[in-house]
Design a protein around this motif. Structure first.
Motif, short mmCIF file in Angstrom:
data_model
loop_
_atom_site.label_atom_id
_atom_site.label_comp_id
_atom_site.label_asym_id
_atom_site.label_seq_id
_atom_site.Cartn_x
_atom_site.Cartn_y
_atom_site.Cartn_z
N ASP A 138 -63.29 30.05 -28.86
CA ASP A 138 -61.91 30.34 -28.46
C ASP A 138 -61.00 29.38 -29.20
O ASP A 138 -61.26 28.18 -29.26
N GLU A 179 -57.15 28.34 -28.89
CA GLU A 179 -55.98 28.48 -28.04
C GLU A 179 -54.74 27.96 -28.74
O GLU A 179 -54.75 26.87 -29.33
N LYS A 191 -55.27 32.99 -26.45
CA LYS A 191 -56.42 32.61 -27.27
C LYS A 191 -56.84 33.73 -28.21
O LYS A 191 -56.72 34.91 -27.88
#
Length: 197
Positions: free
Chosen positions: A151, A153, A189
């Motif tokens: 991920d 972000e 994300k």
């Protein structure tokens, strides 16, 4: 009486002329030549039917983005703002690999405006704050067997919205696994999944 005679003569003359025109257009059909034989086309064999292809089992380790983004503890819900399409999470794909390690490289994809990101591997922070510049920065990760969810972000949107970045993912042999760009708003994300076989 002369008028009647004149009309009958005129009609007779017209019919006679019309009959001659019809006779001139007639063409007789030639008789069938007895020496020529009819050619019968060969019979075509019916196409062979292939049995239906076996139904492939869905890959058990593939991540469904619809299910993934339902977890509101990990992912910010999409903002329903008309005309703004970057206030949502972005799924960048599932990729299979046999690599032991992977290198993720990222940089600002547009105007360098102070974009910052945080990088996670399987929901654990591996890079708490990265300033995106025009040059690539990288992080090397050890892949675990199965799902490796990365991920990225957006911590901000810099001076020009949204947070824009380009990324490349390489395997341990230097081969590109994936290359893409993301456009996400603050708190959202971009997700890529590497499945180690």
């Amino acid at each position: 009486m002369k008028k009647i005679f004149f009309i009958i003569a005129f009609i007779s003359f017209s019919l006679h002329s019309f009959a001659q025109e019809i006779d001139n257009k007639f063409k007789p059909i030639p008789a069938k030549d007895a020496t020529k034989k009819e050619v019968v086309p060969p019979k075509e064999a019916a196409p062979k039917e292939n049995p239906p292809a076996p139904i492939e089992k869905p890959a058990p380790l593939q991540v469904n983005p619809d299910e993934l983004f339902k977890d509101q503890n990990l992912y910010k819900p999409e903002a329903n703002v008309e005309g703004i399409f970057y206030r949502r999470n972005q799924f960048l794909g599932n990729f299979n690999t046999t690599a032991v390690t992977s290198t993720i490289m990222y940089r600002d994809a547009a105007f360098v405006d102070g974009d910052k990101v945080k990088v996670y591997l399987n929901d654990k922070v591996i890079e708490p704050e990265v300033f995106l510049t025009g040059d690539f920065k990288s992080v090397k990760i050890n892949l675990v067997k199965g799902i490796n969810k990365i991920d990225i972000e957006a911590l901000n949107e810099g001076f020009a919205s949204p947070n824009t970045a380009e990324f490349k993912v390489y395997d341990d042999k230097g081969q590109v696994i994936s290359s893409s760009e993301w456009n996400v708003g603050t708190g959202y994300k971009a997700v890529i999944v590497l499945v180690k076989e």
